[in-house]
Design a protein around this motif. Structure first.
Motif, PDB file in Angstrom:
ATOM      1  N   PRO A  65       0.956  -1.262   0.014  1.00  0.00           N
ATOM      2  CA  PRO A  65       0.022  -0.060   0.049  1.00  0.00           C
ATOM      3  C   PRO A  65       0.908   1.198   0.004  1.00  0.00           C
ATOM      4  N   GLU A  66       1.473   1.525  -1.258  1.00  0.00           N
ATOM      5  CA  GLU A  66       2.291   2.755  -1.310  1.00  0.00           C
ATOM      6  C   GLU A  66       2.113   3.978  -0.849  1.00  0.00           C
ATOM      7  N   ALA A  67       0.540   4.129  -0.854  1.00  0.00           N
ATOM      8  CA  ALA A  67       0.049   5.547  -0.427  1.00  0.00           C
ATOM      9  C   ALA A  67       0.185   5.613   1.158  1.00  0.00           C
ATOM     10  N   THR A  68       0.005   4.446   1.609  1.00  0.00           N
ATOM     11  CA  THR A  68      -0.227   4.640   3.177  1.00  0.00           C
ATOM     12  C   THR A  68       1.486   4.648   3.713  1.00  0.00           C
ATOM     13  N   TRP A  69       2.322   3.705   3.068  1.00  0.00           N
ATOM     14  CA  TRP A  69       3.658   3.926   3.263  1.00  0.00           C
ATOM     15  C   TRP A  69       4.235   5.422   3.009  1.00  0.00           C
ATOM     16  N   ARG A  70       3.611   6.032   2.152  1.00  0.00           N
ATOM     17  CA  ARG A  70       4.301   7.457   1.754  1.00  0.00           C
ATOM     18  C   ARG A  70       3.825   8.132   2.867  1.00  0.00           C
ATOM     19  N   GLU A  71       2.681   7.971   3.172  1.00  0.00           N
ATOM     20  CA  GLU A  71       1.898   9.019   4.191  1.00  0.00           C
ATOM     21  C   GLU A  71       2.614   8.774   5.652  1.00  0.00           C
ATOM     22  N   ALA A  72       2.781   7.582   5.966  1.00  0.00           N
ATOM     23  CA  ALA A  72       3.627   7.241   7.116  1.00  0.00           C
ATOM     24  C   ALA A  72       4.755   8.010   7.027  1.00  0.00           C
ATOM     25  N   ARG A  73       5.618   7.941   6.053  1.00  0.00           N
ATOM     26  CA  ARG A  73       6.995   8.570   6.049  1.00  0.00           C
ATOM     27  C   ARG A  73       6.855  10.019   6.261  1.00  0.00           C
ATOM     28  N   THR A  76       6.148  10.899   9.846  1.00  0.00           N
ATOM     29  CA  THR A  76       7.436  10.838  10.574  1.00  0.00           C
ATOM     30  C   THR A  76       8.226  11.911  10.351  1.00  0.00           C
ATOM     31  N   GLN A  77       8.568  12.287   9.320  1.00  0.00           N
ATOM     32  CA  GLN A  77       9.255  13.695   8.795  1.00  0.00           C
ATOM     33  C   GLN A  77       8.629  14.682   9.476  1.00  0.00           C
ATOM     34  N   GLN A  78       7.142  14.799   9.537  1.00  0.00           N
ATOM     35  CA  GLN A  78       6.663  15.945  10.202  1.00  0.00           C
ATOM     36  C   GLN A  78       7.088  15.821  11.772  1.00  0.00           C
ATOM     37  N   ALA A  79       6.723  14.848  12.244  1.00  0.00           N
ATOM     38  CA  ALA A  79       6.973  14.547  13.641  1.00  0.00           C
ATOM     39  C   ALA A  79       8.638  14.791  14.090  1.00  0.00           C
ATOM     40  N   GLN A  80       9.312  14.425  13.261  1.00  0.00           N
ATOM     41  CA  GLN A  80      10.799  14.936  13.518  1.00  0.00           C
ATOM     42  C   GLN A  80      10.830  16.570  13.551  1.00  0.00           C
ATOM     43  N   GLN A  81      10.276  17.107  12.584  1.00  0.00           N
ATOM     44  CA  GLN A  81      10.312  18.579  12.454  1.00  0.00           C
ATOM     45  C   GLN A  81       9.703  19.273  13.751  1.00  0.00           C
ATOM     46  N   LEU A  82       8.619  18.701  14.187  1.00  0.00           N
ATOM     47  CA  LEU A  82       7.807  19.258  15.342  1.00  0.00           C
ATOM     48  C   LEU A  82       8.608  18.919  16.632  1.00  0.00           C
ATOM     49  N   THR A  83       9.273  17.867  16.440  1.00  0.00           N
ATOM     50  CA  THR A  83      10.164  17.428  17.731  1.00  0.00           C
ATOM     51  C   THR A  83      11.240  18.796  17.923  1.00  0.00           C
TER      52      THR A  83
END
Length: 123
Positions: A65-73, A76-83
């Motif tokens: 499910p590429e769309a789900t994988w891309r969304e998860a990535r 993750t990037q957004q979470a790292q930026q927020l951190t």
């Protein structure tokens, strides 16, 4: 250097590796082993050193499910930026309180964190 294309497909507990140009198949236990096993097969069939052959392996998996994988990535990037932003804001608050004359222990009590964490945020 000879180059071959191979396909690896899961069959039970094994990965079956097919190299159509050579008309041979082999198998590996794990995905990590596939490349070495495929290269070894090509080298044995051609009777050359493994460094003299290149095997491009395509691992055939069920559709991901590429769309789900891309969304998860992306999340993750957004979470790292927020951190990173939260850490910068935390350091700013501690620096501001320190420059106003508060002690590390006072800041810790005000913010509800340990004085060790306050110390970390001041460096």
């Amino acid at each position: 250097m000879e180059t071959f294309n191979a396909t690896a497909r899961r069959q039970g507990k094994w990965w079956v590796i097919e190299i159509p140009e050579l008309g041979h198949t082999t198998r590996a236990r794990t995905v990590v082993e596939i490349q070495d096993v495929a290269t070894g097969l090509a080298a044995v069939i051609r009777d050359v050193d493994p460094s003299e052959v290149q095997v491009n392996v395509a691992v055939d998996t069920p559709e991901l499910p590429e769309a789900t994988w891309r969304e998860a990535r992306e999340k993750t990037q957004q979470a790292q930026q927020l951190t990173r932003e939260a850490a910068a804001a935390s350091r700013e608050v501690v620096t501001s309180l320190r420059s106003s004359g508060y002690t590390l222990r006072d800041i810790a009590a005000i913010l509800g964190i340990s004085h060790q964490r306050v110390s970390q945020l001041t460096t």
